[in-house]
Design a protein around this motif. Structure first.
Motif, PDB file in Angstrom:
ATOM      1  N   ALA A   3       0.839  -1.206   0.000  1.00  0.00           N
ATOM      2  CA  ALA A   3       0.000   0.000   0.000  1.00  0.00           C
ATOM      3  C   ALA A   3       0.876   1.260   0.000  1.00  0.00           C
ATOM      4  CB  ALA A   3      -0.928  -0.005   1.207  1.00  0.00           C
ATOM      5  N   ALA A   4       1.937   1.250   0.805  1.00  0.00           N
ATOM      6  CA  ALA A   4       2.856   2.394   0.826  1.00  0.00           C
ATOM      7  C   ALA A   4       3.518   2.582  -0.533  1.00  0.00           C
ATOM      8  CB  ALA A   4       3.915   2.196   1.907  1.00  0.00           C
ATOM      9  N   ASN A   5       3.819   1.475  -1.214  1.00  0.00           N
ATOM     10  CA  ASN A   5       4.413   1.570  -2.552  1.00  0.00           C
ATOM     11  C   ASN A   5       3.430   2.166  -3.553  1.00  0.00           C
ATOM     12  OD1 ASN A   5       6.907   0.521  -1.814  1.00  0.00           O
ATOM     13  ND2 ASN A   5       6.299  -1.593  -2.214  1.00  0.00           N
ATOM     14  N   HIS A   6       2.153   1.791  -3.431  1.00  0.00           N
ATOM     15  CA  HIS A   6       1.146   2.356  -4.329  1.00  0.00           C
ATOM     16  C   HIS A   6       1.028   3.865  -4.121  1.00  0.00           C
ATOM     17  CE1 HIS A   6       0.285  -1.645  -5.444  1.00  0.00           C
ATOM     18  NE2 HIS A   6      -0.592  -1.935  -4.507  1.00  0.00           N
ATOM     19  N   ILE A   7       1.080   4.292  -2.854  1.00  0.00           N
ATOM     20  CA  ILE A   7       1.016   5.731  -2.566  1.00  0.00           C
ATOM     21  C   ILE A   7       2.249   6.431  -3.134  1.00  0.00           C
ATOM     22  CG2 ILE A   7       0.922   7.459  -0.735  1.00  0.00           C
ATOM     23  CD1 ILE A   7      -0.571   5.364   0.971  1.00  0.00           C
ATOM     24  N   GLN A   8       3.403   5.758  -3.067  1.00  0.00           N
ATOM     25  CA  GLN A   8       4.612   6.341  -3.638  1.00  0.00           C
ATOM     26  C   GLN A   8       4.451   6.567  -5.141  1.00  0.00           C
ATOM     27  OE1 GLN A   8       8.318   4.282  -2.853  1.00  0.00           O
ATOM     28  NE2 GLN A   8       9.208   5.048  -4.740  1.00  0.00           N
TER      29      GLN A   8
END
Length: 411
Positions: free
Chosen positions: A217-222
């Protein structure tokens, strides 16, 4: 020897190949805990003739920290790696102690790397750190920049910081160490509920949260953040820079969504002041609201002024007046000055002296001119080189347009 894909060392080595294959020397930040100990062993296995050096930062915040640093040194030397302990010489600081300690750690490591000719320092952040950071910042109401995942690399304090272990989990790294019969030191503060991260970590365990899913999820936000950065860079394409000031076309600014306006203003302010960190979000939003009504506003030492079809940003005169005097070299984290004679120093021109130097002929605004560097002999004004060029003084900006566009893309 090839490693199976399930081995965390396989993923770490692949990340090292991607991030540091062309670097002949690297530093490793090692605390002695399981994550950084695993990183040190994996790097030692991967190094293949590269110069690898190890540093441990002792913040002096716990009675046992010096012993832990010594243990980290013994572990490094057992692998044939030189080790040094960097001590944080703490003064009376204000603000968040942990945040100050993190900042000091990076500065100490950056100085060590530069002294030893190391172009990059490896950090032991893992997928667990990604997940914990996401939840911590979500609880604080962070924006998209705060919620985005840690980048595999970033440049700061003149050093590249690499995180090759973001694809590995904390427990699998400890399992990997145990399989090799390698010990590590557990930091007792990892059980201290006074820290937000520890409370989040324990809550994640109690709820059996899916760490890889949170990291994804953090990667998607990145990815979303990177898209916004590219949009902001496009909106900044017609920015002009002169004499340490920035001018934004007002139409490009007004046509952009609020988040893009925020990014442009933050990048411009950081470019002007040289600040390591962006202004607080609430103060930025206050500045955006003031600009929307046509008012000028100060933001972290920069003055933002709507002027016809432009928005101009320049150093706030009062902030420049607070900058320490310089006897040559750099001043106000903005200018490099040469040509000073004995007994001369650099300080802001100041509002009281602006009229004397005929500032209107320079093309600068009155407030803008007052914030420029001036040459003084005691209390006597000798020259104001940016207002009127005067030999032998040479004044050059520390940052150029390329630096501004990098700040627009920064995260």
């Amino acid at each position: 020897m090839s490693l199976p894909a399930a081995d965390p060392a396989f993923r770490v080595h692949a990340a090292l190949d991607r991030l540091a294959a062309d670097m002949p020397a690297l530093g490793i930040a090692v605390s002695g805990g399981g994550d950084s100990t695993a990183l040190m062993h994996m790097v030692a296995d991967w190094a293949r003739g590269r110069t690898i050096m190890v540093a441990t930062v002792d913040h002096g915040l716990r009675p046992g920290s010096a012993a832990e640093a010594r243990q980290a040194g013994r572990a490094a030397r057992a692998l044939g790696l030189p080790h040094v302990t960097l001590l944080w010489q703490r003064e009376t600081e204000t603000g968040n102690l942990m945040a100050n300690a993190r900042d000091a750690r990076l500065r100490l490591l950056a100085g060590w790397a530069q002294r030893n000719g190391l172009p990059a320092v490896l950090l032991g952040h893992t997928a667990d750190d990604q997940a914990e950071t996401l939840l911590m910042r979500l609880a604080r109401g962070s924006g998209i920049d705060g919620l985005a995942s840690m980048a595999e690399w970033r440049d700061r304090f003149g050093i590249r910081w690499l995180r090759p272990m973001l694809g590995a989990g904390r427990q699998e790294l400890r399992d990997w160490l145990q399989a090799r019969g390698t010990a590590w030191t557990d930091d007792p503060s990892n059980e201290n509920d006074d820290f937000d991260r520890i409370r989040i970590r324990k809550a994640m365990t109690a709820l059996d949260m899916d760490i890889p899913a949170l990291a994804r999820a953090a990667n998607h936000i990145q990815e979303a953040r990177d898209a916004l950065s590219h949009y902001a860079a496009h909106a900044a394409r017609d920015v002009t820079i002169r004499n340490g000031s920035i001018t934004l076309p007002r139409r490009d600014y007004q046509d952009a969504p609020t988040e893009i306006r925020r990014r442009l203003i933050v990048a411009a302010c950081r470019w002007i002041t040289g600040a390591d960190y962006p202004p607080r979000r609430n103060t930025v939003l206050h500045a955006l609201n003031a600009l929307a009504t046509g008012h000028r506003v100060t933001l972290d030492g920069a003055l933002i002024e709507p002027a016809g079809d432009r928005i101009r940003l320049f150093r706030e005169a009062a902030a420049a007046m607070r900058a320490p005097d310089s006897h040559g070299g750099t001043w106000d984290n903005r200018w490099k000055i040469s040509g000073l004679k004995a007994g001369q120093h650099v300080a802001a021109l100041g509002m009281s002296e602006v009229a004397r130097v005929k500032w209107r002929l320079s093309g600068l605004g009155r407030d803008e001119a007052a914030a420029t560097p001036a040459i003084w002999q005691g209390d006597r004004l000798v020259a104001a080189p940016l207002v009127r060029a005067t030999a032998p003084y040479d004044v050059r900006p520390l940052r150029d347009s390329g630096d501004f566009h990098r700040l627009v893309m920064a995260h």
